[in-house]
Structure formats: C-alpha cells, structure tokens
Scaffold this motif. Structure first.
Motif, PDB file in Angstrom:
ATOM      1  N   ILE A  91       0.876  -1.167   0.000  1.00  0.00           N
ATOM      2  CA  ILE A  91       0.000   0.000   0.000  1.00  0.00           C
ATOM      3  C   ILE A  91       0.917   1.221   0.000  1.00  0.00           C
ATOM      4  O   ILE A  91       1.880   1.274   0.771  1.00  0.00           O
ATOM      5  CB  ILE A  91      -0.890   0.021   1.268  1.00  0.00           C
ATOM      6  N   GLU A  92       0.645   2.166  -0.887  1.00  0.00           N
ATOM      7  CA  GLU A  92       1.471   3.377  -0.967  1.00  0.00           C
ATOM      8  C   GLU A  92       0.666   4.573  -0.440  1.00  0.00           C
ATOM      9  O   GLU A  92      -0.562   4.518  -0.368  1.00  0.00           O
ATOM     10  CB  GLU A  92       1.932   3.606  -2.408  1.00  0.00           C
ATOM     11  N   PRO A  93       1.371   5.672  -0.078  1.00  0.00           N
ATOM     12  CA  PRO A  93       0.692   6.783   0.605  1.00  0.00           C
ATOM     13  C   PRO A  93      -0.540   7.318  -0.120  1.00  0.00           C
ATOM     14  O   PRO A  93      -1.502   7.714   0.515  1.00  0.00           O
ATOM     15  CB  PRO A  93       1.771   7.862   0.679  1.00  0.00           C
ATOM     16  N   ARG A  94      -0.544   7.325  -1.469  1.00  0.00           N
ATOM     17  CA  ARG A  94      -1.705   7.910  -2.159  1.00  0.00           C
ATOM     18  C   ARG A  94      -2.848   6.922  -2.332  1.00  0.00           C
ATOM     19  O   ARG A  94      -3.920   7.291  -2.800  1.00  0.00           O
ATOM     20  CB  ARG A  94      -1.289   8.455  -3.527  1.00  0.00           C
ATOM     21  N   ASP A  95      -2.626   5.657  -2.001  1.00  0.00           N
ATOM     22  CA  ASP A  95      -3.700   4.661  -2.115  1.00  0.00           C
ATOM     23  C   ASP A  95      -4.745   4.899  -1.029  1.00  0.00           C
ATOM     24  O   ASP A  95      -4.412   5.357   0.067  1.00  0.00           O
ATOM     25  CB  ASP A  95      -3.145   3.234  -1.928  1.00  0.00           C
ATOM     26  N   TRP A  96      -5.959   4.506  -1.349  1.00  0.00           N
ATOM     27  CA  TRP A  96      -6.987   4.531  -0.301  1.00  0.00           C
ATOM     28  C   TRP A  96      -6.620   3.483   0.750  1.00  0.00           C
ATOM     29  O   TRP A  96      -6.089   2.414   0.431  1.00  0.00           O
ATOM     30  CB  TRP A  96      -8.354   4.198  -0.915  1.00  0.00           C
ATOM     31  N   MET A  97      -6.883   3.795   2.009  1.00  0.00           N
ATOM     32  CA  MET A  97      -6.677   2.803   3.084  1.00  0.00           C
ATOM     33  C   MET A  97      -7.708   3.057   4.176  1.00  0.00           C
ATOM     34  O   MET A  97      -8.150   4.198   4.359  1.00  0.00           O
ATOM     35  CB  MET A  97      -5.248   2.893   3.643  1.00  0.00           C
ATOM     36  N   PRO A  98      -8.098   2.027   4.904  1.00  0.00           N
ATOM     37  CA  PRO A  98      -9.056   2.252   5.995  1.00  0.00           C
ATOM     38  C   PRO A  98      -8.444   3.194   7.037  1.00  0.00           C
ATOM     39  O   PRO A  98      -7.230   3.149   7.276  1.00  0.00           O
ATOM     40  CB  PRO A  98      -9.254   0.846   6.600  1.00  0.00           C
ATOM     41  N   ASP A  99      -9.292   4.006   7.652  1.00  0.00           N
ATOM     42  CA  ASP A  99      -8.794   4.951   8.666  1.00  0.00           C
ATOM     43  C   ASP A  99      -8.056   4.224   9.792  1.00  0.00           C
ATOM     44  O   ASP A  99      -7.046   4.703  10.298  1.00  0.00           O
ATOM     45  CB  ASP A  99      -9.964   5.740   9.283  1.00  0.00           C
ATOM     46  N   ALA A 100      -8.591   3.058  10.161  1.00  0.00           N
ATOM     47  CA  ALA A 100      -7.980   2.343  11.295  1.00  0.00           C
ATOM     48  C   ALA A 100      -6.590   1.807  10.915  1.00  0.00           C
ATOM     49  O   ALA A 100      -5.692   1.741  11.765  1.00  0.00           O
ATOM     50  CB  ALA A 100      -8.886   1.201  11.736  1.00  0.00           C
ATOM     51  N   TYR A 101      -6.406   1.438   9.644  1.00  0.00           N
ATOM     52  CA  TYR A 101      -5.087   0.981   9.164  1.00  0.00           C
ATOM     53  C   TYR A 101      -4.097   2.148   9.271  1.00  0.00           C
ATOM     54  O   TYR A 101      -2.996   2.014   9.792  1.00  0.00           O
ATOM     55  CB  TYR A 101      -5.229   0.501   7.720  1.00  0.00           C
ATOM     56  N   ARG A 102      -4.551   3.317   8.814  1.00  0.00           N
ATOM     57  CA  ARG A 102      -3.695   4.511   8.851  1.00  0.00           C
ATOM     58  C   ARG A 102      -3.336   4.856  10.307  1.00  0.00           C
ATOM     59  O   ARG A 102      -2.161   5.076  10.637  1.00  0.00           O
ATOM     60  CB  ARG A 102      -4.434   5.686   8.197  1.00  0.00           C
ATOM     61  N   ALA A 103      -4.341   4.856  11.166  1.00  0.00           N
ATOM     62  CA  ALA A 103      -4.101   5.238  12.568  1.00  0.00           C
ATOM     63  C   ALA A 103      -3.173   4.236  13.252  1.00  0.00           C
ATOM     64  O   ALA A 103      -2.282   4.615  14.023  1.00  0.00           O
ATOM     65  CB  ALA A 103      -5.432   5.318  13.315  1.00  0.00           C
ATOM     66  N   ASN A 104      -3.355   2.976  12.934  1.00  0.00           N
ATOM     67  CA  ASN A 104      -2.515   1.946  13.554  1.00  0.00           C
ATOM     68  C   ASN A 104      -1.061   2.080  13.096  1.00  0.00           C
ATOM     69  O   ASN A 104      -0.123   1.944  13.891  1.00  0.00           O
ATOM     70  CB  ASN A 104      -3.066   0.559  13.204  1.00  0.00           C
ATOM     71  N   LEU A 105      -0.885   2.400  11.818  1.00  0.00           N
ATOM     72  CA  LEU A 105       0.481   2.586  11.307  1.00  0.00           C
ATOM     73  C   LEU A 105       1.142   3.806  11.942  1.00  0.00           C
ATOM     74  O   LEU A 105       2.312   3.749  12.341  1.00  0.00           O
ATOM     75  CB  LEU A 105       0.449   2.779   9.795  1.00  0.00           C
ATOM     76  N   ILE A 106       0.375   4.888  12.025  1.00  0.00           N
ATOM     77  CA  ILE A 106       0.955   6.101  12.637  1.00  0.00           C
ATOM     78  C   ILE A 106       1.366   5.783  14.077  1.00  0.00           C
ATOM     79  O   ILE A 106       2.444   6.163  14.526  1.00  0.00           O
ATOM     80  CB  ILE A 106      -0.024   7.296  12.570  1.00  0.00           C
ATOM     81  N   ARG A 107       0.520   5.066  14.784  1.00  0.00           N
ATOM     82  CA  ARG A 107       0.825   4.680  16.177  1.00  0.00           C
ATOM     83  C   ARG A 107       2.147   3.914  16.227  1.00  0.00           C
ATOM     84  O   ARG A 107       3.058   4.263  16.971  1.00  0.00           O
ATOM     85  CB  ARG A 107      -0.317   3.809  16.716  1.00  0.00           C
ATOM     86  N   GLN A 108       2.269   2.867  15.427  1.00  0.00           N
ATOM     87  CA  GLN A 108       3.473   2.024  15.511  1.00  0.00           C
ATOM     88  C   GLN A 108       4.712   2.757  14.993  1.00  0.00           C
ATOM     89  O   GLN A 108       5.784   2.695  15.603  1.00  0.00           O
ATOM     90  CB  GLN A 108       3.268   0.712  14.731  1.00  0.00           C
ATOM     91  N   ILE A 109       4.567   3.443  13.860  1.00  0.00           N
ATOM     92  CA  ILE A 109       5.752   4.109  13.280  1.00  0.00           C
ATOM     93  C   ILE A 109       6.220   5.238  14.204  1.00  0.00           C
ATOM     94  O   ILE A 109       7.427   5.426  14.406  1.00  0.00           O
ATOM     95  CB  ILE A 109       5.446   4.632  11.855  1.00  0.00           C
ATOM     96  N   ALA A 110       5.267   5.984  14.780  1.00  0.00           N
ATOM     97  CA  ALA A 110       5.666   7.083  15.668  1.00  0.00           C
ATOM     98  C   ALA A 110       6.365   6.529  16.903  1.00  0.00           C
ATOM     99  O   ALA A 110       7.417   7.036  17.321  1.00  0.00           O
ATOM    100  CB  ALA A 110       4.442   7.911  16.065  1.00  0.00           C
ATOM    101  N   GLN A 111       5.817   5.451  17.462  1.00  0.00           N
ATOM    102  CA  GLN A 111       6.462   4.863  18.641  1.00  0.00           C
ATOM    103  C   GLN A 111       7.870   4.385  18.284  1.00  0.00           C
ATOM    104  O   GLN A 111       8.811   4.541  19.065  1.00  0.00           O
ATOM    105  CB  GLN A 111       5.643   3.682  19.172  1.00  0.00           C
ATOM    106  N   HIS A 112       7.992   3.844  17.104  1.00  0.00           N
ATOM    107  CA  HIS A 112       9.293   3.359  16.651  1.00  0.00           C
ATOM    108  C   HIS A 112      10.268   4.540  16.483  1.00  0.00           C
ATOM    109  O   HIS A 112      11.411   4.494  16.953  1.00  0.00           O
ATOM    110  CB  HIS A 112       9.077   2.597  15.338  1.00  0.00           C
ATOM    111  N   ALA A 113       9.788   5.617  15.848  1.00  0.00           N
ATOM    112  CA  ALA A 113      10.644   6.800  15.644  1.00  0.00           C
ATOM    113  C   ALA A 113      11.076   7.383  16.997  1.00  0.00           C
ATOM    114  O   ALA A 113      12.261   7.679  17.222  1.00  0.00           O
ATOM    115  CB  ALA A 113       9.883   7.860  14.847  1.00  0.00           C
ATOM    116  N   HIS A 114      10.120   7.516  17.910  1.00  0.00           N
ATOM    117  CA  HIS A 114      10.446   8.057  19.240  1.00  0.00           C
ATOM    118  C   HIS A 114      11.510   7.188  19.921  1.00  0.00           C
ATOM    119  O   HIS A 114      12.416   7.700  20.587  1.00  0.00           O
ATOM    120  CB  HIS A 114       9.205   8.066  20.147  1.00  0.00           C
ATOM    121  N   SER A 115      11.395   5.881  19.732  1.00  0.00           N
ATOM    122  CA  SER A 115      12.353   4.961  20.373  1.00  0.00           C
ATOM    123  C   SER A 115      13.764   5.204  19.847  1.00  0.00           C
ATOM    124  O   SER A 115      14.738   5.175  20.595  1.00  0.00           O
ATOM    125  CB  SER A 115      11.970   3.500  20.098  1.00  0.00           C
ATOM    126  N   GLU A 116      13.861   5.406  18.544  1.00  0.00           N
ATOM    127  CA  GLU A 116      15.185   5.650  17.955  1.00  0.00           C
ATOM    128  C   GLU A 116      15.792   6.939  18.526  1.00  0.00           C
ATOM    129  O   GLU A 116      16.988   6.994  18.835  1.00  0.00           O
ATOM    130  CB  GLU A 116      15.089   5.770  16.430  1.00  0.00           C
TER     131      GLU A 116
END
Ligand code: FAQ
Length: 312
Positions: free
Chosen positions: A21-46
């Motif tokens: 799935i690429e950024p311009r593709d449609w995606m369910p809101d919950a998929y987007r929110a879940n990714l932001i949650r995990q990626i942000a936590q990962h970025a903060h950890s780094e």
C-alpha cells in the motif's frame, strides 16, 4: 491486477497479493491510525534511544571506541528521521508527534528507560538491544505499507553494524582482565530480561497483534519473535563466555527451540506507564533538546519563506 472499483476490495486485494500500500492509495482509517501509532512509537524509540549510549560518549576508553559509538548514535538519529518521514506520508505532523512524545501521549520502547552503568553496557546494548531490534525489524521490511518497509531495509543494514560493534566490544572485554569480564557479565545480567520485553507483552495480552498481522504490518507475533531472539542469543552467549541469567533456559528437543523463563510482565507495565528508572530523565532531556532547537526550526522556516519570495 485489475483494480476493483470498490476501494476496500482493492485494498484487500493488494494485501492478499502481498503487495504494498502506498501513501496515495486509499486505506481504511484504522489501518492509517494503527500505522501512525506504531511508526511514531518506533521513531520516538530511535530518538530517545540515543540517550543511554550518549552517557558514555565522553568517557569512551579510546578514540576508536568513541568514533564507533558516535557513528552508531548518529545512525539512530537518522533512523528516527526516516521513520518520522514515513509517518508524514500518512498525514501525521512531525511537530505534533514530538509533542505527543513529550506529553506522554505516545509511547517509546521500554528498553531505553534503564540506566547505562558501566562501559560494558555499550557492548551489551549493541549485542542484545540492537540484536532484538534486528529480530523484530527484519520482518517489518515486508510490512504492507511501502514507506515503512523501505525505511526498515536501510535501518536493518545499519542495525547489523550496531550489533556487530557491540559484540566485538564484548569479545575484546572478555579477552581482557577478570574485572572486565565481570563488568560484561554484570551488564548481561541487567539487560537480558529488559531485552526480552522489547518484543512487547505476551500474545494473549497484545491487543494490536491480531489486526496488525491481518493487515500484514506485523508478520510475526510478539512471542514468536521473542523465541527467535532467545534461540539466536544462546549460542552467541556461549561463544562469548557469558551466562544468560535464566535458570529455566534449556534446549527443548521436541520443539527444536529453547524453553525459557517468564519475563516480569508487571515490570514492563510499570516501565511503559512511565515509572521506570529513567523515564522522567529521558523525557526531560528530549523536551530540553526540542525547546533548545526552536530557533533552528524558526530560522529554517524563515529561510524557506525567503527562498519562496525570491523565486520568479
Ligand atoms: N515498550 O499490542 P501490543 C530501536 C505497547 S528498537 C513500550 O503488542 P504492538 C533501535 C504498544 O505500543 C525499539 N511500549 O503492540 C535502537 C501498545 O500500546 P498502544 C523500537 C510497548 O504495536 C537500538 C501496548 O504496549 N522498535 O529503537 C512495548 O502490536 C539501540 C500493547 O502492545 C519498534 O518500535 C515496549 N517494549 O507490538 C535504538 C519496532 N511493547 O500503542 C537505539 C516497531 C508494547 O496500543 C539504540 N514496533 N508496547 O498504546 C513493533 O514491532 C511493535 O509496535 C511492538 C509492540 C512489538 C513494539
């Protein structure tokens, strides 16, 4: 693949075909929110993860060790930046994510709330913490969201170097004096269990795993990866000459894997809740760095505006 008209069906078909799935593709809101949650936590950890090792930068025992450590810590900053960029492709705002980290609304890895008490900790972080990070992140290279998976490929290559520098440092110390060997063993004793906790709560208590696996963001459960890490670490510990601090650790012939003891899950909950040894200090240092950098952000914005005005 012909695109079905229905967006959800197209999304499902992309996942079923194991494509991205690429950024311009449609995606369910919950998929987007879940990714932001995990990626942000990962970025903060780094980003927060730079602090424990930075504690030893000014006291590294040689120029060589200092240069290696400095390069590693700079890599972690880079990883944080790739990951914030990946989160931005989902519509997240980097400034807001930083605010959420500082205010405690978003999490970062529990492991970085433990203190680094002696120089062997630098080696053990490389060996065990970066080792656990690789174990967790190699499958994320196949994450269904393109920018996250691609960021992970580069991150994993760099984490490999981090793991090796740590192991090589420990090998050197193990060939040294009794006092050095003692430092290594003492550091292993302190970091082993927190490293196992990096993989998250046991599967039965992991609310996000089922959905993240269905969406092919995560490819393995927390317990599967923890087991893989234990199996990988045991022979490495033997080669190093250290003992892993788990009396229940033993080879299980039937399962073809090691049995091991239960991490202290109450401790993980406490650390995640902000009550670890260094939580307050880590956030305070991050807050001070963010506030101290305000003038750089303002100057960069002013420079960008000026360039826009000068463009014909
Ligand atoms: N610490 O339902 P699950 C590195 C939270 S490597 C703190 O199982 P999920 C490199 C979790 O967010 C370290 N919080 O969650 C480096 C969730 O809370 P939420 C970073 C934890 O997402 C090395 C709740 O508990 N790596 O930085 C932890 O399916 C050396 C329930 O958990 C990554 O972030 C924890 N240990 O699985 C840097 C990898 N475990 O959000 C410097 C990407 C769980 O619902 C020096 N992330 N939680 O409020 C992942 O793979 C996953 O997010 C897991 C958690 C496996 C961490």
């Amino acid at each position: 693949m012909t695109a079905p008209t229905d967006e959800q069906a197209y999304f499902d078909a992309v996942l079923a075909a194991d494509q991205r799935i690429e950024p311009r593709d449609w995606m369910p809101d919950a998929y987007r929110a879940n990714l932001i949650r995990q990626i942000a936590q990962h970025a903060h950890s780094e980003i927060i993860g730079m602090q424990p090792e930075a504690n030893w930068l000014t006291r590294a025992p040689s120029l060589r060790r200092k240069a290696i450590l400095l390069a590693k810590i700079q890599d972690e900053a880079g990883h944080g930046l790739y990951l914030y960029s990946a989160a931005e492709t989902l519509g997240a705002d980097r400034g807001e994510l930083t605010e959420w980290l500082i205010s405690g609304r978003q999490k970062y890895s529990s492991i970085f709330n433990y203190p680094t008490l002696n120089f062997a900790d630098v080696g053990v972080i490389g060996w065990l913490v970066d080792g656990a990070a690789i174990c967790n992140q190699v499958p994320l290279c196949r994450s269904s969201f393109g920018p996250y998976g691609r960021a992970m490929i580069r991150v994993c290559k760099e984490e490999s170097f981090h793991q090796r520098q740590g192991y090589e440092l420990l090998m050197t110390m193990m060939r040294g004096t009794d006092a050095q060997r003692h430092m290594v063993q003492e550091a292993v004793d302190r970091w082993w269990w927190p490293a196992l906790m990096m993989f998250g709560p046991p599967d039965g208590d992991s609310p996000n795993t089922e959905r993240s696996m269905r969406w092919r963001i995560k490819r393995h459960t927390n317990d599967e990866l923890r087991q893989r890490f234990v199996d990988m670490s045991v022979p490495q510990a033997e080669a190093l000459g250290v003992t892993l601090p788990d009396p229940e650790l033993s080879w299980n012939d039937e399962r073809g894997s090691h049995d091991f003891g239960e991490p202290d899950w109450a401790e993980l909950s406490q650390v995640i809740a902000g009550n670890g040894a260094c939580n307050a200090q880590r956030i305070e240092v991050r807050r001070a760095a963010h506030e101290g950098g305000a003038w750089v952000r303002e100057a960069a914005a002013a420079f960008a505006d000026k360039n826009k005005e000068m463009r014909p």
